[in-house]
Each structure stands twice: as structure tokens, then as C-alpha cells.
Scaffold this motif. Structure first.
Motif, PDB file in Angstrom:
ATOM      1  N   ASP A  79       0.809  -1.220   0.000  1.00 21.59           N
ATOM      2  CA  ASP A  79       0.000   0.000   0.000  1.00 21.59           C
ATOM      3  C   ASP A  79       0.846   1.275   0.000  1.00 21.59           C
ATOM      4  O   ASP A  79       0.312   2.379  -0.042  1.00 21.59           O
ATOM      5  CB  ASP A  79      -0.980   0.016   1.183  1.00 21.59           C
ATOM      6  CG  ASP A  79      -0.262  -0.059   2.531  1.00 21.59           C
ATOM      7  OD1 ASP A  79       0.949  -0.315   2.545  1.00 21.59           O
ATOM      8  OD2 ASP A  79      -0.920   0.150   3.554  1.00 21.59           O
ATOM      9  N   LEU A 136       2.838   3.125  -4.223  1.00 23.33           N
ATOM     10  CA  LEU A 136       2.446   4.318  -4.971  1.00 23.33           C
ATOM     11  C   LEU A 136       3.142   5.564  -4.427  1.00 23.33           C
ATOM     12  O   LEU A 136       3.462   6.481  -5.187  1.00 23.33           O
ATOM     13  CB  LEU A 136       0.930   4.507  -4.919  1.00 23.33           C
ATOM     14  CG  LEU A 136       0.125   3.596  -5.859  1.00 23.33           C
ATOM     15  CD1 LEU A 136      -1.358   3.667  -5.514  1.00 23.33           C
ATOM     16  CD2 LEU A 136       0.352   3.983  -7.319  1.00 23.33           C
ATOM     17  N   GLU A 137       3.390   5.591  -3.135  1.00 25.65           N
ATOM     18  CA  GLU A 137       4.083   6.738  -2.546  1.00 25.65           C
ATOM     19  C   GLU A 137       5.536   6.784  -3.006  1.00 25.65           C
ATOM     20  O   GLU A 137       6.080   7.864  -3.278  1.00 25.65           O
ATOM     21  CB  GLU A 137       3.978   6.680  -1.019  1.00 25.65           C
ATOM     22  CG  GLU A 137       2.547   6.844  -0.520  1.00 25.65           C
ATOM     23  CD  GLU A 137       2.443   6.768   0.992  1.00 25.65           C
ATOM     24  OE1 GLU A 137       3.490   6.806   1.665  1.00 25.65           O
ATOM     25  OE2 GLU A 137       1.319   6.673   1.497  1.00 25.65           O
ATOM     26  N   ALA A 190       5.494   8.066  -6.491  1.00 26.15           N
ATOM     27  CA  ALA A 190       5.217   9.502  -6.520  1.00 26.15           C
ATOM     28  C   ALA A 190       6.493  10.302  -6.228  1.00 26.15           C
ATOM     29  O   ALA A 190       6.737  11.336  -6.853  1.00 26.15           O
ATOM     30  CB  ALA A 190       4.129   9.848  -5.508  1.00 26.15           C
ATOM     31  N   GLU A 204       2.865   4.756 -12.676  1.00 26.67           N
ATOM     32  CA  GLU A 204       2.123   5.110 -11.473  1.00 26.67           C
ATOM     33  C   GLU A 204       0.610   5.067 -11.718  1.00 26.67           C
ATOM     34  O   GLU A 204      -0.150   4.513 -10.911  1.00 26.67           O
ATOM     35  CB  GLU A 204       2.543   6.507 -11.018  1.00 26.67           C
ATOM     36  CG  GLU A 204       1.913   6.943  -9.705  1.00 26.67           C
ATOM     37  CD  GLU A 204       2.255   8.379  -9.367  1.00 26.67           C
ATOM     38  OE1 GLU A 204       1.685   8.890  -8.380  1.00 26.67           O
ATOM     39  OE2 GLU A 204       3.061   9.007 -10.084  1.00 26.67           O
ATOM     40  N   GLN A 205       0.182   5.630 -12.843  1.00 28.68           N
ATOM     41  CA  GLN A 205      -1.252   5.649 -13.151  1.00 28.68           C
ATOM     42  C   GLN A 205      -1.803   4.250 -13.365  1.00 28.68           C
ATOM     43  O   GLN A 205      -2.896   3.911 -12.905  1.00 28.68           O
ATOM     44  CB  GLN A 205      -1.496   6.519 -14.389  1.00 28.68           C
ATOM     45  CG  GLN A 205      -1.315   8.004 -14.128  1.00 28.68           C
ATOM     46  CD  GLN A 205      -1.227   8.813 -15.409  1.00 28.68           C
ATOM     47  OE1 GLN A 205      -1.256   8.263 -16.525  1.00 28.68           O
ATOM     48  NE2 GLN A 205      -1.111  10.124 -15.282  1.00 28.68           N
ATOM     49  N   TRP A 206      -1.020   3.410 -14.075  1.00 20.12           N
ATOM     50  CA  TRP A 206      -1.464   2.041 -14.294  1.00 20.12           C
ATOM     51  C   TRP A 206      -1.597   1.303 -12.967  1.00 20.12           C
ATOM     52  O   TRP A 206      -2.595   0.620 -12.707  1.00 20.12           O
ATOM     53  CB  TRP A 206      -0.487   1.301 -15.204  1.00 20.12           C
ATOM     54  CG  TRP A 206      -0.785  -0.170 -15.253  1.00 20.12           C
ATOM     55  CD1 TRP A 206      -1.720  -0.799 -16.008  1.00 20.12           C
ATOM     56  CD2 TRP A 206      -0.179  -1.197 -14.449  1.00 20.12           C
ATOM     57  NE1 TRP A 206      -1.743  -2.145 -15.747  1.00 20.12           N
ATOM     58  CE2 TRP A 206      -0.809  -2.418 -14.795  1.00 20.12           C
ATOM     59  CE3 TRP A 206       0.831  -1.207 -13.485  1.00 20.12           C
ATOM     60  CZ2 TRP A 206      -0.456  -3.624 -14.199  1.00 20.12           C
ATOM     61  CZ3 TRP A 206       1.175  -2.402 -12.893  1.00 20.12           C
ATOM     62  CH2 TRP A 206       0.543  -3.596 -13.249  1.00 20.12           C
ATOM     63  N   LEU A 207      -0.603   1.465 -12.095  1.00 23.28           N
ATOM     64  CA  LEU A 207      -0.630   0.758 -10.822  1.00 23.28           C
ATOM     65  C   LEU A 207      -1.779   1.261  -9.950  1.00 23.28           C
ATOM     66  O   LEU A 207      -2.441   0.480  -9.262  1.00 23.28           O
ATOM     67  CB  LEU A 207       0.702   0.936 -10.088  1.00 23.28           C
ATOM     68  CG  LEU A 207       0.911   0.077  -8.840  1.00 23.28           C
ATOM     69  CD1 LEU A 207       0.803  -1.404  -9.182  1.00 23.28           C
ATOM     70  CD2 LEU A 207       2.255   0.383  -8.214  1.00 23.28           C
ATOM     71  N   ARG A 208      -2.030   2.570  -9.975  1.00 24.27           N
ATOM     72  CA  ARG A 208      -3.112   3.132  -9.183  1.00 24.27           C
ATOM     73  C   ARG A 208      -4.457   2.536  -9.604  1.00 24.27           C
ATOM     74  O   ARG A 208      -5.294   2.169  -8.781  1.00 24.27           O
ATOM     75  CB  ARG A 208      -3.131   4.664  -9.351  1.00 24.27           C
ATOM     76  CG  ARG A 208      -4.045   5.378  -8.340  1.00 24.27           C
ATOM     77  CD  ARG A 208      -3.988   6.895  -8.556  1.00 24.27           C
ATOM     78  NE  ARG A 208      -2.662   7.412  -8.393  1.00 24.27           N
ATOM     79  CZ  ARG A 208      -2.099   7.690  -7.219  1.00 24.27           C
ATOM     80  NH1 ARG A 208      -2.779   7.473  -6.112  1.00 24.27           N
ATOM     81  NH2 ARG A 208      -0.880   8.166  -7.152  1.00 24.27           N
ATOM     82  N   SER A 209      -4.667   2.404 -10.937  1.00 22.06           N
ATOM     83  CA  SER A 209      -5.927   1.844 -11.418  1.00 22.06           C
ATOM     84  C   SER A 209      -6.031   0.345 -11.119  1.00 22.06           C
ATOM     85  O   SER A 209      -7.105  -0.191 -10.867  1.00 22.06           O
ATOM     86  CB  SER A 209      -6.058   2.081 -12.923  1.00 22.06           C
ATOM     87  OG  SER A 209      -5.068   1.354 -13.636  1.00 22.06           O
ATOM     88  N   LEU A 233      -4.521  -1.258  -8.485  1.00 23.74           N
ATOM     89  CA  LEU A 233      -4.714  -1.470  -7.052  1.00 23.74           C
ATOM     90  C   LEU A 233      -6.080  -1.002  -6.600  1.00 23.74           C
ATOM     91  O   LEU A 233      -6.593  -1.459  -5.592  1.00 23.74           O
ATOM     92  CB  LEU A 233      -3.613  -0.724  -6.257  1.00 23.74           C
ATOM     93  CG  LEU A 233      -2.197  -1.248  -6.434  1.00 23.74           C
ATOM     94  CD1 LEU A 233      -1.206  -0.371  -5.667  1.00 23.74           C
ATOM     95  CD2 LEU A 233      -2.076  -2.687  -5.950  1.00 23.74           C
TER      96      LEU A 233
END
Length: 223
Positions: A88, A91-92, A95, A216-221, A223
Motif C-alpha cells: 500500500d 504508490l508513494e 510519486a 504510477e497511473q497504471w498501478l493506481r488503477s 490497485l
């Protein structure tokens, strides 16, 4: 303040003040403990703690030395901690990389040599248009490491090296999950390289941001 913490602070003060400089050997344990008003046990614990974070180098049978205090040496401890990140927090980490790496890429514009640019281009040519995910990620790591080194900022380089663990795993995951990941990565690498060759710092910064943000965007969507 705990006794060991006090001992750590006193040794730190000696280094910061210049009483102990990079490469210096610490006085004998008994002498240093008396000088600092510490017990030998608390001094020993402080030395052990400072050696773990690469401030001190304990050489068996020789003595204890202050390390080079080079950022790459000191930030190795951060790399160790980063490897224990939770899913979790990945993503940080990404970023932070998105903030730092475009800046390093822009800085590299004025410093990277034509020979280094030619070498990066040659590596992309060797990868071809259909590398395996493993080959692509290995090439991606070296591509960015070369550019960041060319920024001329050793702290920035060490920080980004330390952040590479979670980013690498995320890139492998995306490469396996998305059909267009390989082609997109290669296209973005070429765009970054072109901006560097044109000595266009803002274009290099923008393409590096796009490149990192896509993971980052792919991983955010996902997760």
C-alpha cells in the motif's frame, strides 16, 4: 534521552564539528569513553548502531573508522529500508520518483556527453522492438541510472537508486499485465533520449514525467 542515544549524539557532534573527519580512526574505546563521559558499554552500542547506517566502519583487529560519508554510502541504509515497503506504500515511492527523476533528467541535459548519448542509443538498438519484460526492465534501470548520474548530483543519484526496488517490481508487473507496455516504454525512452540530444531540458523533464507517471497511473488503477 537513552544512554545509547546520548553516545550516538556525542559521536555525531565530533563528526559534524570536524573533530573526526572522513577516514579518521576513532580513539581507543577506553580513551573515547573517558573523553565523552560515557560507559564503554554505551559507547560500544553507539558504535554498533552507527556502523549499521554506514557512518562508522568497524574493522576487526584494526579499529573503527569514520566512513567516507559519501551520499551513496550513507543512503545504502535507505535502500535496505525501502525493500521492506508494503504494497500500500508502493504508490508513494513512485510519486517520489516522479518528483525527483524528471528534475534529474532536466539537469542531465547540460552535462551528459555525446558519447553517453550514443551509448544509450546503442543499448536501445540492441534491445530491439520486442525485448522480453526482464530485458526491458534491466535496460530501463540502466537507462535511467546513466541519465541520473549525468545530473552531477550524487545525493539525487543515491536517492533514486534507493527508490528503485518498488519501482522495478511495479514495472515488471505492468510489463507482464499490459500488452502495450513494452512498445510504450521504448517509445518514451527514445523521446527522452531525443530531448537530451537536443539539450532541451523542459522537453526532457516532460517526457521523464510522462514515462514515470504512466507506471504510477497504471498501478493506481490496478490497485
Amino acid at each position: 534521552m537513552a544512554v545509547t542515544d546520548e553516545a550516538i549524539e556525542k559521536i555525531k557532534e565530533m563528526i559534524v564539528s570536524g573533530s573526526l573527519r572522513p577516514g579518521d580512526r576513532l580513539p581507543k574505546e577506553s580513551e573515547l569513553a573517558a573523553e565523552l563521559g560515557l560507559s564503554r558499554n554505551s559507547l560500544r552500542e553507539a558504535v554498533r548502531a552507527l556502523s549499521l547506517i554506514r557512518i562508522l566502519d568497524v574493522r576487526q583487529g584494526d579499529g573503527t573508522y569514520v566512513t567516507s560519508l559519501d551520499p551513496q554510502v550513507l543512503l545504502e541504509a535507505m535502500s535496505f529500508v525501502v525493500d521492506f515497503h508494503r504494497d500500500d506504500t508502493v504508490l508513494e515511492f513512485l510519486a517520489v520518483r516522479r518528483i525527483l527523476e524528471p528534475a534529474a533528467t532536466a539537469m542531465a541535459c547540460a552535462r551528459i556527453s555525446d558519447a553517453e548519448l550514443d551509448a544509450l542509443n546503442a543499448r536501445l538498438d540492441v534491445l530491439g522492438s520486442h525485448p522480453s519484460v526482464e530485458e526491458l526492465v534491466a535496460g530501463d534501470l540502466e537507462f535511467h541510472r546513466t541519465i541520473v548520474r549525468s545530473s552531477g548530483n550524487s545525493v539525487l543519484c543515491s536517492l533514486l537508486d534507493g527508490l528503485s526496488g518498488p519501482a522495478t517490481r511495479a514495472r515488471i508487473w505492468r510489463g507482464l499485465a499490459r500488452d502495450d507496455a513494452v512498445g510504450r516504454t521504448l517509445h518514451e525512452h527514445r523521446a527522452i533520449l531525443s530531448a537530451l540530444r537536443d539539450r532541451d531540458a523542459e522537453a526532457a523533464r516532460s517526457w521523464a514525467t510522462v514515462h514515470i507517471a504512466s507506471v504510477e497511473q497504471w498501478l493506481r488503477s490496478t490497485l
